[in-house]
Design a protein around this motif. Sequence first.
Motif: not given
Length: 148
Positions: A130-146
């Motif tokens: 939904l954030k991508a559809r609205d053109g907004e950035p999104y960062h998943y919680p508890l995500t390791i940046a591989f």
Amino acid sequence: MLDNHQKNIATFIHLSTFTRFIIPFGNFIGPIVLWMANKEKSEFVDNHGKQAINFQMSILLYALIMGILTVPFFIFNLISSFDFIDIDLFDGIHFNISEPSPLLYIGGGLGVLAVLGFILELVFIVIASLKARDGEPYHYPLTIAFLK
């Protein structure tokens, strides 16, 4: 300025993780294919693709850790419930159902955590879409940046 095509591609990257219900490892294949084909065209698509892939890799790592923790508790519970030394030849092996082991509660608690994690994963994927559809950035919680 973002156009609808970029927003749609970013949305489909997140939604393509649901292909795992149809294709084994579809939650990796779908986002990687869409991201690789479109990452040079837009920084927005590149960021959302990295987020989706990092989240799926993090979920895989968390599931492996959860499995490694849960399986021994289950096995030890099975082993502890058998009567290995039984003198009475007519009774055979007994299961002790009346007294559950504390290990069963620990394994069951980890199982409940796994189910809650699965539900939260689905919720986070829908929110990211939904954030991508609205053109907004999104960062998943508890995500390791591989992928950075």
